[in-house]
Design an enzyme around this catalytic site. Structure first.
Site, mmCIF file in Angstrom:
data_model
loop_
_atom_site.group_PDB
_atom_site.id
_atom_site.type_symbol
_atom_site.label_atom_id
_atom_site.label_comp_id
_atom_site.label_asym_id
_atom_site.label_seq_id
_atom_site.Cartn_x
_atom_site.Cartn_y
_atom_site.Cartn_z
ATOM 1 N N ASN B 395 0.814 -1.198 0.000
ATOM 2 C CA ASN B 395 0.000 0.000 0.000
ATOM 3 C C ASN B 395 0.859 1.265 0.000
ATOM 4 O OD1 ASN B 395 -1.897 1.986 0.294
ATOM 5 N ND2 ASN B 395 -2.764 1.238 2.193
ATOM 6 N N ASP B 396 1.430 1.595 1.145
ATOM 7 C CA ASP B 396 2.179 2.850 1.263
ATOM 8 C C ASP B 396 3.290 2.981 0.220
ATOM 9 O OD1 ASP B 396 0.674 3.705 3.383
ATOM 10 O OD2 ASP B 396 1.987 2.778 4.881
ATOM 11 N N VAL B 397 3.902 1.864 -0.137
ATOM 12 C CA VAL B 397 5.056 1.923 -1.037
ATOM 13 C C VAL B 397 4.658 2.242 -2.466
ATOM 14 C CG1 VAL B 397 6.430 0.354 0.357
ATOM 15 C CG2 VAL B 397 5.041 -0.556 -1.491
ATOM 16 N N THR B 398 3.326 2.344 -2.734
ATOM 17 C CA THR B 398 2.877 2.695 -4.076
ATOM 18 C C THR B 398 2.240 4.076 -4.095
ATOM 19 O OG1 THR B 398 0.687 1.765 -3.696
ATOM 20 C CG2 THR B 398 2.359 0.286 -4.584
ATOM 21 N N ALA B 436 1.524 3.752 7.551
ATOM 22 C CA ALA B 436 1.878 5.151 7.780
ATOM 23 C C ALA B 436 0.651 5.976 8.109
ATOM 24 C CB ALA B 436 2.581 5.714 6.557
#
Lengths: 103, 467
Positions: B395-398, B436
């Protein structure tokens, strides 16, 4: 004046940090988990201290207060040595190239 | 009995073998050989230690039995542990190294004659400092790793535990250790030595409890580094080259990994240590509810159709995939796609997982060949040319917000340019934000199709629809 042997050990230590720095940067990111488990295994070379402590009891008595700490430390380090190297081996066996698979 | 000079050379050799073991990890081809180097280094060190002790008595039998006992337990764990549990395992192993360092230091303190460090009550000053530093760092490693283990295992909540004045207490305790070591050198008092160890245990706990679950990759790397420094401290005490070299190697290795992890999350090392990250999820919920934008909702059939008609698909796996145990279903899906001559690659963010390189191991376990798996900087330019990005459990890494919104907590974090793909398939259970606590803008894009389901179930359904 003679150089204190400590300075030699310190030199080895500092040079090893540099060696470690360059060697670890060259480790491919996909192998960072095995890197951790193998560093874990090798840091258990602390077992040499444990063995010396454990066998020291032999001159007086087998179970002195210090040798008991040695015995326990041997078990702890041995778990780590075998566990660390074997789990690393198990992980590394899984890494296969495309060609290998099509056999 | 062998001479001290010969044994010192043998220890040097085992130190060199350890360097080669790490060197082998520069590529998967040489890594297995590297591991054997490591094992032989260890074997040499142990044998030399036995040989260097002259008179071997009955206690040798105890030593060998205990060695075997520990070895059996270790081997059993190594073969049984599931790959998803690697972070806990490594944390657990770190704690053992830490405790072993403490025990060796205690043994040396109680019986310094054996180690040639002087006599009880009259230990050489340098040795005393070295052993108390080794013991202190070992104790911090031990208790810190135990907390990390409990958090990773889920026995303890991953939420950061913070209280007022926490950092001052840590600072005070840290200073206290130095003062106590100073007094220890003056008085040689055993009580002060015990106090140093007790306070270090406490510091280890206090150091890790404020760090949230999302920062665990940094914590594990950091503890890895600590365990190295502890070993080096003991190495100085015992005047043992193998231990000094190993300690330095492990210490710098852990430090580099911590640095890489921090950089991948765009967090400074100090802000991770100070902790508290990921605590304010309540405010994040509000952010989500504030603007309810429409999302495109798809099913397995749509996803299968999209991928079947693509010529290249990039898969973006995250830890959610591993939790759902979807990696094997994913491989099945990929095999089907490959039969249709669709180019497949995997894109891995450095923090995709609970420890450095974790996702690579999980994919390797599912028989994904490692030359199809790419790191962020190697694949990020390919998204623009790919037809479909299949995001599963990440999720956050995209999140493109990391590139655009300076106010976002993840601003500046390197992310995968998933949004540049012609279409994005996002497998996720709900629209909830990631670790995050930031809403992912990608969900609402026109080219994104959300697949709301359990990662494994959805992948299996897609596999069925590909036939």
């Amino acid at each position: 004046m003679e150089i204190d042997p400590f300075i030699f050990r310190l030199s080895i230590f500092i040079l090893s940090i540099f060696v470690g720095y360059y060697v670890v940067w060259s480790v491919t990111p996909s192998l960072h988990t095995p890197l951790m488990s193998v560093t874990n295994a090798i840091s258990s070379v602390i077992i040499v201290g444990a063995i010396i402590a454990a066998l020291a009891g032999s001159s007086k008595e087998i179970f002195s207060s210090s040798s008991i700490f040695g015995y326990i430390a041997i078990v702890l380090a041995a778990v780590n040595i075998f566990g660390g190297f074997l789990v690393t081996q198990r992980m590394l066996q899984m890494y296969k190239k495309k060609k290998d698979k099509q056999k | 009995m062998i001479s001290p000079n010969l044994s010192a050379i043998c220890y040097l050799i085992s130190g060199i073998l350890f360097i080669l073991a790490l060197r082998g990890l520069s590529s998967p081809d040489t890594s297995r050989q590297g591991n054997y180097f490591g094992m032989s280094g260890m074997l040499i060190a142990i044998i030399v230690t036995f040989l260097s002790i002259g008179s071997l008595s009955t206690s040798l039998i105890y030593v060998l039995v205990l060695l075997l006992l520990g070895g059996t337990i270790g081997a059993f764990i190594a073969f049984k542990i599931p790959m998803t549990a690697m972070p806990e395992l490594v944390a657990g192993f770190h704690s053992l190294v830490g405790l072993a360092a403490v025990f060796v230091a205690i043994a040396a303190f109680l019986n310094p004659e054996v180690f040639n460090l002087g006599f009880s009550g009259k230990i050489k000053l340098a040795s005393l400092i070295e052993m108390s530093i080794g013991a202190a760092v070992g104790a911090i490693t031990f208790s810190g790793s135990i907390i990390a283990f409990l958090k990773l295992r889920g026995i303890m909540s991953g939420a950061p535990i913070t209280f007022l004045g926490q950092h001052y207490i840590n600072l005070l305790l840290g200073l206290g250790i130095f003062i106590l070591i100073f007094y220890l050198c003056k008085t040689q008092s055993a009580n002060i030595f015990w106090l140093v160890i007790a306070i270090s245990f406490l510091i280890g706990i206090l150091l890790i409890i404020p760090i949230g679950g999302a920062d665990m990759p940094v914590v594990i790397s950091m503890l890895n580094s600590y365990s190295g420094w502890a070993a080096a401290g003991i190495g100085f005490t015992l005047e043992n080259t193998a231990l000094i070299i190993t300690g330095a190697l492990v210490g710098s290795s852990g430090a580099i990994l911590s640095y890489i992890m921090c950089k991948a999350m765009n967090r400074s090392f100090f802000s991770v240590i100070l902790g508290g990250f990921g605590a304010d999820s309540s405010s994040a919920d509000l952010k989500v509810q504030k603007d309810k934008k429409p999302v495109k909702n798809g099913n397995a059939e749509d996803a299968a159709f999209l991928m079947k008609n693509a010529s290249s698909v990039i898969i973006v796996p995250g830890y959610g995939m591993a939790v759902a145990q979807a990696q094997h279903a994913l491989r099945e899906m990929v095999d089907k796609l490959k039969k249709n001559d669709i180019k497949i690659s995997y894109a891995i963010h450095p923090v995709a997982g609970r420890m450095p390189g974790h996702m690579n191991v999980l994919l390797a376990e599912a028989n994904v060949p490692y030359d199809e798996v790419f790191e962020l900087e190697d694949i990020n330019n390919d998204f623009a040319n790919a037809d479909v990005a299949f995001v599963i459990g990440a999720n956050d890494v995209t999140n493109p917000i990391a590139k655009t919104d300076p106010k976002s907590p993840i601003f500046g974090m390197p992310v995968l340019d998933v949004e540049k793909c012609k279409s994005v398939l996002f497998v996720k259970r709900s629209l909830s934000p990631g670790y995050a606590g930031v809403d992912n803008e990608l969900f609402y894009r026109d080219n994104t199709l959300m697949l709301f389901a359990d990662a494994k179930k959805m992948t299996e359904d897609i596999v069925k629809n590909l036939d």
